[in-house]
Design a protein around this motif. Structure first.
Motif, PDB file in Angstrom:
ATOM      1  N   ALA A   1      -8.242  30.010  -7.516  1.00 20.61           N
ATOM      2  CA  ALA A   1      -8.060  28.965  -6.507  1.00 20.61           C
ATOM      3  C   ALA A   1      -6.834  28.103  -6.781  1.00 20.61           C
ATOM      4  N   LEU A   2      -6.585  27.788  -8.058  1.00 24.71           N
ATOM      5  CA  LEU A   2      -5.484  26.906  -8.401  1.00 24.71           C
ATOM      6  C   LEU A   2      -4.279  27.654  -8.967  1.00 24.71           C
ATOM      7  N   ALA A   3      -4.182  28.931  -8.652  1.00 25.90           N
ATOM      8  CA  ALA A   3      -2.956  29.664  -8.960  1.00 25.90           C
ATOM      9  C   ALA A   3      -1.887  29.256  -7.958  1.00 25.90           C
ATOM     10  N   ARG A   4      -0.665  29.137  -8.409  1.00 25.98           N
ATOM     11  CA  ARG A   4       0.423  28.765  -7.508  1.00 25.98           C
ATOM     12  C   ARG A   4       0.899  29.962  -6.691  1.00 25.98           C
ATOM     13  N   VAL A   5       1.174  29.699  -5.409  1.00 22.73           N
ATOM     14  CA  VAL A   5       1.784  30.704  -4.542  1.00 22.73           C
ATOM     15  C   VAL A   5       2.998  30.075  -3.866  1.00 22.73           C
ATOM     16  N   VAL A   6       3.955  30.900  -3.507  1.00 20.98           N
ATOM     17  CA  VAL A   6       5.152  30.434  -2.814  1.00 20.98           C
ATOM     18  C   VAL A   6       4.978  30.759  -1.343  1.00 20.98           C
ATOM     19  N   ARG A   7       4.885  29.721  -0.536  1.00 24.39           N
ATOM     20  CA  ARG A   7       4.642  29.907   0.899  1.00 24.39           C
ATOM     21  C   ARG A   7       5.929  29.747   1.697  1.00 24.39           C
ATOM     22  N   VAL A   8       6.189  30.729   2.556  1.00 22.22           N
ATOM     23  CA  VAL A   8       7.244  30.628   3.561  1.00 22.22           C
ATOM     24  C   VAL A   8       6.593  30.987   4.887  1.00 22.22           C
ATOM     25  N   GLY A   9       6.500  30.030   5.798  1.00 19.68           N
ATOM     26  CA  GLY A   9       5.786  30.278   7.042  1.00 19.68           C
ATOM     27  C   GLY A   9       4.334  30.597   6.754  1.00 19.68           C
TER      28      GLY A   9
ATOM     29  N   LEU B   1       2.924  33.315  -7.484  1.00 18.06           N
ATOM     30  CA  LEU B   1       4.005  32.931  -8.384  1.00 18.06           C
ATOM     31  C   LEU B   1       4.117  33.894  -9.566  1.00 18.06           C
ATOM     32  N   GLY B   2       2.969  34.368 -10.049  1.00 18.71           N
ATOM     33  CA  GLY B   2       2.986  35.285 -11.169  1.00 18.71           C
ATOM     34  C   GLY B   2       3.729  36.573 -10.875  1.00 18.71           C
ATOM     35  N   ARG B   3       3.641  37.031  -9.642  1.00 20.67           N
ATOM     36  CA  ARG B   3       4.359  38.251  -9.259  1.00 20.67           C
ATOM     37  C   ARG B   3       5.863  38.038  -9.310  1.00 20.67           C
ATOM     38  N   ILE B   4       6.318  36.888  -8.811  1.00 24.57           N
ATOM     39  CA  ILE B   4       7.750  36.593  -8.815  1.00 24.57           C
ATOM     40  C   ILE B   4       8.245  36.404 -10.244  1.00 24.57           C
ATOM     41  N   ALA B   5       7.447  35.705 -11.053  1.00 27.62           N
ATOM     42  CA  ALA B   5       7.839  35.469 -12.440  1.00 27.62           C
ATOM     43  C   ALA B   5       7.976  36.773 -13.201  1.00 27.62           C
ATOM     44  N   ALA B   6       7.064  37.707 -12.959  1.00 31.09           N
ATOM     45  CA  ALA B   6       7.110  38.986 -13.665  1.00 31.09           C
ATOM     46  C   ALA B   6       8.341  39.798 -13.279  1.00 31.09           C
ATOM     47  N   ALA B   7       8.745  39.694 -12.006  1.00 29.46           N
ATOM     48  CA  ALA B   7       9.889  40.473 -11.529  1.00 29.46           C
ATOM     49  C   ALA B   7      11.214  39.754 -11.741  1.00 29.46           C
ATOM     50  N   GLY B   8      11.181  38.431 -11.774  1.00 27.50           N
ATOM     51  CA  GLY B   8      12.413  37.654 -11.857  1.00 27.50           C
ATOM     52  C   GLY B   8      13.016  37.387 -10.498  1.00 27.50           C
ATOM     53  N   ALA B   9      12.977  38.396  -9.620  1.00 24.38           N
ATOM     54  CA  ALA B   9      13.475  38.249  -8.247  1.00 24.38           C
ATOM     55  C   ALA B   9      12.779  39.280  -7.371  1.00 24.38           C
ATOM     56  N   ILE B  10      12.442  38.879  -6.162  1.00 24.18           N
ATOM     57  CA  ILE B  10      11.828  39.769  -5.181  1.00 24.18           C
ATOM     58  C   ILE B  10      12.568  39.588  -3.865  1.00 24.18           C
ATOM     59  N   SER B  11      12.941  40.687  -3.224  1.00 27.38           N
ATOM     60  CA  SER B  11      13.573  40.644  -1.908  1.00 27.38           C
ATOM     61  C   SER B  11      12.661  41.333  -0.907  1.00 27.38           C
TER      62      SER B  11
ATOM     63  N   TRP C   1      12.837  33.488  -9.754  1.00 31.15           N
ATOM     64  CA  TRP C   1      12.112  32.673 -10.725  1.00 31.15           C
ATOM     65  C   TRP C   1      12.919  32.606 -12.009  1.00 31.15           C
ATOM     66  N   VAL C   2      13.095  31.390 -12.544  1.00 30.29           N
ATOM     67  CA  VAL C   2      13.761  31.171 -13.819  1.00 30.29           C
ATOM     68  C   VAL C   2      12.908  30.192 -14.612  1.00 30.29           C
TER      69      VAL C   2
ATOM     70  N   GLY D   1       8.093  27.527 -14.380  1.00 28.99           N
ATOM     71  CA  GLY D   1       9.331  28.104 -13.877  1.00 28.99           C
ATOM     72  C   GLY D   1       9.875  27.431 -12.631  1.00 28.99           C
ATOM     73  N   ASN D   2      11.119  27.774 -12.325  1.00 27.37           N
ATOM     74  CA  ASN D   2      11.833  27.249 -11.159  1.00 27.37           C
ATOM     75  C   ASN D   2      11.936  28.333 -10.087  1.00 27.37           C
ATOM     76  N   ILE D   3      11.563  27.989  -8.885  1.00 29.65           N
ATOM     77  CA  ILE D   3      11.600  28.920  -7.756  1.00 29.65           C
ATOM     78  C   ILE D   3      12.700  28.506  -6.779  1.00 29.65           C
ATOM     79  N   ARG D   4      13.460  29.492  -6.297  1.00 29.47           N
ATOM     80  CA  ARG D   4      14.373  29.268  -5.166  1.00 29.47           C
ATOM     81  C   ARG D   4      14.096  30.352  -4.134  1.00 29.47           C
ATOM     82  N   VAL D   5      14.202  29.996  -2.863  1.00 31.54           N
ATOM     83  CA  VAL D   5      13.995  30.930  -1.764  1.00 31.54           C
ATOM     84  C   VAL D   5      15.223  30.858  -0.859  1.00 31.54           C
ATOM     85  N   ARG D   6      15.869  32.013  -0.666  1.00 34.24           N
ATOM     86  CA  ARG D   6      17.094  32.063   0.132  1.00 34.24           C
ATOM     87  C   ARG D   6      17.016  33.209   1.139  1.00 34.24           C
ATOM     88  N   ASP D   7      17.783  33.072   2.223  1.00 31.51           N
ATOM     89  CA  ASP D   7      17.840  34.152   3.207  1.00 31.51           C
ATOM     90  C   ASP D   7      18.962  35.121   2.838  1.00 31.51           C
ATOM     91  N   ALA D   8      19.216  36.102   3.711  1.00 37.35           N
ATOM     92  CA  ALA D   8      20.191  37.141   3.407  1.00 37.35           C
ATOM     93  C   ALA D   8      21.600  36.587   3.249  1.00 37.35           C
TER      94      ALA D   8
END
Length: 321
Positions: A233-241, A247-257, A265-266, A285-292
């Motif tokens: 329940a209290l796991a962090r997720v990154v929401r866009v729309g 968050l754990g998935r992004i942290a494990a990969a470092g970057a997801i497109s 994630w850094v 960690g630090n999250i950034r979300v960018r478009d193409a």
């Protein structure tokens, strides 16, 4: 946390007898309770403090990065508006005030942070009804802060930026790109920027009043459904729309497109809701979300239960493997 859980139990036990505008109208005489998009008043709970018991900041002051006495890993909310110096809003202040009404050039903004959902969102304060100033109502819905505007006394759900009670019910605020990052990350990129100065209130700034909250199994004052896919329940997720990436998935990969976005994630940002000292919390960690095109995209890093509560039909971006 034991005190928090005891308070939650008492509030929930008493709430069935007081979930009605009849019990709120003395505190909110200017709020039009005949207008709402909330299915049941039982969804709205008192978080404990009364209206303005958590005081929003209406006239924030700023100092130079070099003059700020912040610790390296503590989180700040970063707002970068083209043509203006970037600004950092330390969570050490927002955890006690939850809303900062500010103005950058001609743009009036509200920088918001709901500790119970870990939701940090920046809104444009302009609406068709005029420019609004927001305060903290002391009410919660799905454990998320309900804001109010001082102009019409309407109530607003922070996580979705929508008016849910009052004259402006249904009005949607525009979300602006902002993100939470460590103080070290912000100042390394923006040595000449500005940082919000310590407010003139008697608060234990730098301390976390919700020690170990993000290690809890159950959210505070929440009785809704828990997230699917065995996500805590209290796991962090990154929401866009209406999409959410664990968050754990992004942290494990470092970057997801995916979905036309790149999420990175850094390491280096402390959780504000872990240890007593905000700057000493575990690394989330630090999250950034960018478009193409590389432009920053409005997003939120909130707890999984809150995403599921407000986007029950949302898309969970689970690792396809």
């Amino acid at each position: 946390m034991r005190i928090i859980k005891t308070i939650a139990a008492l509030i929930l036990a008493a709430h069935s007898a007081s979930a009605s505008p009849e019990f709120w109208v003395h505190e909110w005489p200017a709020t039009d309770f005949s207008k709402t998009n909330v299915a049941s008043w039982v969804e709205i709970l008192s978080g404990g403090p009364p209206k303005d018991g958590i005081p929003a900041i209406d006239d924030p002051q700023f100092i130079a990065v070099a003059d700020a006495a912040l610790t390296p890993h503590e989180p700040v909310i970063t707002v970068e508006i083209a043509g203006h110096s970037p600004r950092a809003y330390p969570i050490r202040y927002l955890i006690w005030h939850e809303i900062v009404n500010d103005q950058i050039g001609d743009l009036p903004i509200a920088v918001t942070f709901c500790p119970l959902c870990n939701s940090g969102i920046t809104f444009d304060r302009r609406t068709a009804a005029g420019t609004l100033r927001f305060g903290v109502s002391g009410k919660l819905r799905n454990s998320d802060m309900i804001m109010f505007d001082r102009e019409t006394q309407s109530w607003w759900q922070q996580a979705i930026g929508t008016a849910i009670v009052g004259e402006l019910t249904g009005t949607q605020l525009q979300t602006l790109p902002s993100w939470m990052e460590s103080w070290d990350t912000f100042r390394a990129r923006n040595p000449d920027a500005r940082v919000m100065a310590q407010p003139d209130f008697n608060r234990d700034y730098g301390a976390n009043p919700y020690v170990n909250y993000d290690s809890s199994h159950r959210p505070f004052l929440y009785s809704g459904a828990l997230p699917p896919h065995d996500i805590p329940a209290l796991a962090r997720v990154v929401r866009v729309g209406n999409q959410a990436w664990p968050l754990g998935r992004i942290a494990a990969a470092g970057a997801i497109s995916e979905s036309g976005l790149t999420l990175t994630w850094v390491a280096g940002q402390a959780s504000a809701l872990d240890s007593r000292n905000i700057g000493q919390g575990r690394d989330v960690g630090n999250i950034r979300v960018r478009d193409a095109a590389g432009a920053d995209i409005a997003h939120d890093v909130l707890f999984a239960f809150a995403f599921h509560a407000f986007w029950p039909d949302g898309e969970w971006m689970i690792d396809p493997g």
